[in-house]
Design an enzyme around this catalytic site. Structure first.
Site, PDB file in Angstrom:
ATOM      1  N   PRO A 183      33.091  32.057  39.086  1.00  0.00           N
ATOM      2  CA  PRO A 183      33.197  30.913  39.989  1.00  0.00           C
ATOM      3  C   PRO A 183      34.489  30.840  40.792  1.00  0.00           C
ATOM      4  O   PRO A 183      34.642  29.950  41.620  1.00  0.00           O
ATOM      5  CB  PRO A 183      33.142  29.725  39.017  1.00  0.00           C
ATOM      6  CG  PRO A 183      33.732  30.244  37.745  1.00  0.00           C
ATOM      7  CD  PRO A 183      33.492  31.733  37.709  1.00  0.00           C
ATOM      8  N   CYS A 184      35.407  31.802  40.604  1.00  0.00           N
ATOM      9  CA  CYS A 184      36.747  31.587  41.164  1.00  0.00           C
ATOM     10  C   CYS A 184      36.775  31.603  42.687  1.00  0.00           C
ATOM     11  O   CYS A 184      37.659  31.008  43.288  1.00  0.00           O
ATOM     12  CB  CYS A 184      37.737  32.580  40.579  1.00  0.00           C
ATOM     13  SG  CYS A 184      37.271  34.265  40.869  1.00  0.00           S
ATOM     14  N   ASP A 185      35.827  32.269  43.340  1.00  0.00           N
ATOM     15  CA  ASP A 185      35.842  32.295  44.805  1.00  0.00           C
ATOM     16  C   ASP A 185      34.856  31.315  45.432  1.00  0.00           C
ATOM     17  O   ASP A 185      34.675  31.293  46.652  1.00  0.00           O
ATOM     18  CB  ASP A 185      35.529  33.712  45.311  1.00  0.00           C
ATOM     19  CG  ASP A 185      36.630  34.692  44.946  1.00  0.00           C
ATOM     20  OD1 ASP A 185      37.805  34.263  44.929  1.00  0.00           O
ATOM     21  OD2 ASP A 185      36.328  35.860  44.662  1.00  0.00           O
TER      22      ASP A 185
END
Lengths: 210, 277
Positions: free
Chosen positions: A163-165
């Site tokens: 989910p980091c981007d």
């Protein structure tokens, strides 16, 4: 109007409620279910799908020769209909990330004997062929954009799309409310891992009204 | 940061005693059940890093085992052990948090008795595709998450060169403190730099899901919060007068400032992992 890139937990849960309610109203075949954690606090949604591969061999290629059924069919019936069919059940969960403040797609898949699909099996049978290569690429994680994580609510191992981007990606879009955030997000993150969204979601006026 | 505390944490070790069930040993062709195998490992290490060694040791005792380590797993009192967790954390969650542990304090529950299995891998409870690479991926995703929690972006991690990123994991595997800190010091806050959130995970007994949320280290007035204040915020119903917090095998006083704890007691994945009981 500023575009939405992240969601608070409240916005996330409200949009899930609206999404599931709407999915039952406009896309009856879409079996999204609203779930709560064991304390009745945190909300997430789940959906099950069945993939029928027209071959009994797990190793065999089934790139073009499968169909996705939204409702879970009776396995015995399917096997009767085509004796060589390999049946895979997939399970998708949309869960909130407290760290990144975005929705996260968790999923697992099982063969009809109950055994879990490995990462390789997923690439072969579940992931979109168009995306397999891209999903392998990530500068930090060797396995690419998809790896395993404990489900934040169930504590069991699932695969998940990193989910980091997500918020950087969502910033590219013009999103005005939390419900259209979930729908747009799902239209990006679902298809690479075999979860397709019914076009009816983006055709209806209610998306704009939210 | 107090290097001596970090170094003590890094040097913490656990003696393990591996055993195998007689029926399983027989299944793999052993005439007698092999006696226990004793290994001492760093608390920051992972079970997955031991699987090949364990397989080779059991082969030497007469078991006919496949080359693949894919079916090897470990169990403690019926619970499959998550091989992507640091061993010290597993021990704190499963042993120290047990009521019987404090009564046994004199003898401690060491060595830690772990059962080895070479078949029937419990894929519903443990990560699939078990390999050091999978554990490394999980470790790096935790490092990245810690970075995001502290600074609101993953720039610090992403700006590390490929070889520096690899060095974090490899120095952990080889238990090389200096090599690890050479890279890790670029990820932690300098001196009194304020971080947004503390990378923190709380573990409760009875297989409760891990508690993780955004935790600010200070009040709105800038006052530093203690471990107890943070735990109360995350778990309002927990009676802290009857609870204990364990990290690296040590009971951490509840009045420990959370910033100090995060700087000195974080695991190599940069998270503060606290077992509560």
């Amino acid at each position: 109007m500023p575009t939405i890139t992240k969601l608070t937990r409240n916005e996330f849960e409200q949009s899930l409620n609206a999404f599931v309610e709407t999915s039952h109203r406009v896309a009856l075949a879409d079996q999204w279910q609203l779930k709560k954690d064991r304390f009745g606090k945190q909300v997430y949604i789940t959906k099950k799908q069945t993939i029928v591969c027209q071959t009994s061999s797990r190793q065999a290629e089934c790139s073009t020769d499968f169909e996705i059924c939204d409702d879970v069919p009776d396995i015995a019936e399917l096997e009767l209909a085509s004796p060589d069919a390999g049946i895979i059940c997939t399970e998708y969960h949309i869960v909130y990330s407290t760290t990144y403040c975005v929705p996260v797609l968790y999923f697992n898949a099982y063969f009809s004997d109950g055994s879990f699909l490995s990462r390789n099996d997923l690439e072969q049978h579940v992931f979109s062929k168009l995306h397999v290569e891209a999903l392998r690429t990530n500068s930090l994680i060797q396995q690419g954009a998809i790896s395993q994580h404990d489900h934040p609510i169930l504590g069991q191992p699932f695969f998940y799309v990193h989910p980091c981007d997500t918020s950087a990606l969502m910033a590219q879009l013009q999103i005005e409310n939390a419900l259209s955030y979930i729908i747009s997000w799902l239209s990006f993150f679902g298809p690479p891992v075999g979860l397709y969204i019914d076009p009816i979601y983006v055709q209806k006026d209610w998306v704009k009204i939210g | 940061m107090s290097t001596s505390v970090s170094k003590s944490v890094w040097e913490g070790r656990i003696p393990l005693a591996f055993s195998i069930d007689g029926s399983e040993a027989q299944h793999f062709g052993a005439e007698h059940t092999p006696s226990s195998i004793f290994i001492e490992v760093p608390r920051t290490s992972y079970l997955i890093l031991l699987t090949e060694e364990i397989r080779d040791l059991y082969r030497a005792t007469g078991l006919t085992l496949p080359d693949s380590t894919a079916e090897i797993w470990f169990e403690y009192q019926g619970k499959p052990l998550k091989w992507h967790y640091p061993l010290g954390l597993l021990y704190d969650i499963l042993c120290i948090s047990e009521p019987s542990y404090l009564q046994m304090e004199d003898t401690k529950s060491i060595p830690w008795n772990i059962k080895v299995h070479f078949r029937n891998y419990p894929a519903a409870h443990l990560f699939r595709d078990q390999s050091a690479a999978t554990a490394q991926d999980f470790f790096m995703s935790m490092i990245k998450e810690a970075d995001f929690l502290r600074y609101g972006s993953t720039k610090r991690v992403m700006n590390l060169s490929k070889s520096d990123q690899t060095q974090l994991w490899e120095s952990l595997c080889s238990n090389d403190f200096d090599s690890f800190w050479k890279v890790n010091q670029r990820l932690i806050p300098v001196d009194d730099q304020v971080v947004r959130h503390i990378p923190l995970r709380l573990y409760l007994p009875d297989d409760c899901p891990v508690i993780q949320d955004r935790v600010s280290p200070r009040t709105e007035d800038g006052e530093e919060l203690t471990m107890e204040q943070i735990i109360r915020e995350l778990l309002p119903t927990l009676d802290t007068s009857k609870s204990k917090a364990v990290c690296h095998g040590v009971i951490v006083p509840f009045d420990t400032p959370i910033i100090w704890a995060s700087r000195n007691l974080a695991y190599p994945d940069n998270f503060l992992h606290i077992a509560l009981f």
